[in-house]
Design an enzyme around this catalytic site. Structure first.
Site, PDB file in Angstrom:
ATOM      1  N   HIS A  55       0.867  -1.335  -0.046  1.00  0.00           N
ATOM      2  CA  HIS A  55      -0.086  -0.013  -0.224  1.00  0.00           C
ATOM      3  C   HIS A  55       1.093   1.155   0.102  1.00  0.00           C
ATOM      4  O   HIS A  55       2.057   1.351   0.521  1.00  0.00           O
ATOM      5  CB  HIS A  55      -0.854  -0.099   1.133  1.00  0.00           C
ATOM      6  CG  HIS A  55      -2.049  -1.010   1.285  1.00  0.00           C
ATOM      7  ND1 HIS A  55      -2.979  -0.953   2.135  1.00  0.00           N
ATOM      8  CD2 HIS A  55      -2.183  -1.957   0.435  1.00  0.00           C
ATOM      9  CE1 HIS A  55      -3.844  -1.951   2.023  1.00  0.00           C
ATOM     10  NE2 HIS A  55      -3.303  -2.718   0.982  1.00  0.00           N
ATOM     11  N   GLU A  57       1.008   3.810   1.910  1.00  0.00           N
ATOM     12  CA  GLU A  57       1.376   4.139   3.219  1.00  0.00           C
ATOM     13  C   GLU A  57       2.672   3.195   3.668  1.00  0.00           C
ATOM     14  O   GLU A  57       3.720   3.734   4.190  1.00  0.00           O
ATOM     15  CB  GLU A  57       0.511   4.143   4.226  1.00  0.00           C
ATOM     16  CG  GLU A  57      -1.006   4.811   4.033  1.00  0.00           C
ATOM     17  CD  GLU A  57      -2.180   4.087   3.282  1.00  0.00           C
ATOM     18  OE1 GLU A  57      -1.598   3.434   2.208  1.00  0.00           O
ATOM     19  OE2 GLU A  57      -3.250   4.015   3.933  1.00  0.00           O
ATOM     20  N   CYS A  85      -6.169   1.577   6.099  1.00  0.00           N
ATOM     21  CA  CYS A  85      -7.000   0.386   6.558  1.00  0.00           C
ATOM     22  C   CYS A  85      -6.126   0.078   7.969  1.00  0.00           C
ATOM     23  O   CYS A  85      -5.086   0.795   8.304  1.00  0.00           O
ATOM     24  CB  CYS A  85      -6.669  -0.777   5.390  1.00  0.00           C
ATOM     25  SG  CYS A  85      -4.831  -1.329   5.301  1.00  0.00           S
ATOM     26  N   CYS A  88      -2.199  -0.440   7.602  1.00  0.00           N
ATOM     27  CA  CYS A  88      -1.445   0.681   7.457  1.00  0.00           C
ATOM     28  C   CYS A  88      -1.547   1.703   8.616  1.00  0.00           C
ATOM     29  O   CYS A  88      -0.513   2.290   8.852  1.00  0.00           O
ATOM     30  CB  CYS A  88      -2.135   1.558   6.245  1.00  0.00           C
ATOM     31  SG  CYS A  88      -1.586   0.710   4.555  1.00  0.00           S
TER      32      CYS A  88
END
Length: 152
Positions: A55, A57, A85, A88
């Site tokens: 992801h 992040e 999420c 993260c």
């Protein structure tokens, strides 16, 4: 030194999200700032890397940690186009990022107010300051357009 505002940094995160579009990835971008300077930026790479943890992040946190030579990013601010999420958010907490700023809310899996408020639980030993809804319309529209094209 001029302190730049949330809209400026989120605009750069949106530029990262647009890079995801070119890769046919879900368009999420992240910019990590320390002392008013970008120490890392990235966008989603889950599909091209066959990595569910890639992801925006997580990628930005990995880049920044290597760059500064520390797994703790104390004093930093993370600007991300979509509400994080659970994975993260956990990485943000463990990295000790001081401030999280996100654009679009994620009603299905966002954990900073939309589906749950993990930031309000006491079992985390760090709580970043959270600002939401920065350039929300722009951050939402890039995602909506992406999924609309996928469905068509």
């Amino acid at each position: 030194m001029e302190i730049l505002d949330n809209d400026y940094w989120m605009g750069l995160a949106l530029d990262e999200a647009r890079k995801s579009l070119m890769l046919n990835e879900v368009p999420v971008g992240a910019v990590l700032v320390l002392d008013n300077k970008i120490i890392a930026s990235s966008h989603n790479h889950t599909i091209i890397e066959n990595d569910p943890t890639a992801h925006a992040e997580i990628k930005a946190i990995r880049i920044a940690s290597k760059k500064i030579g520390n797994h703790r990013l104390i004093g930093s601010s993370l600007y991300v186009t979509l509400e994080p999420c659970a994975m993260c958010y956990g990485a943000i907490v463990h990295a000790r990022i001081s401030r999280l700023v996100f654009g679009a809310h994620e009603p299905k899996s966002g954990v900073c107010g939309s589906s749950i408020k993990l930031n309000e639980y006491d079992f985390f030993n760090h709580k970043p300051e959270i600002t939401s809804g920065v350039l929300e319309e722009d951050c939402s529209s890039i995602l909506k357009n992406f999924f609309k094209k996928k469905r068509n």
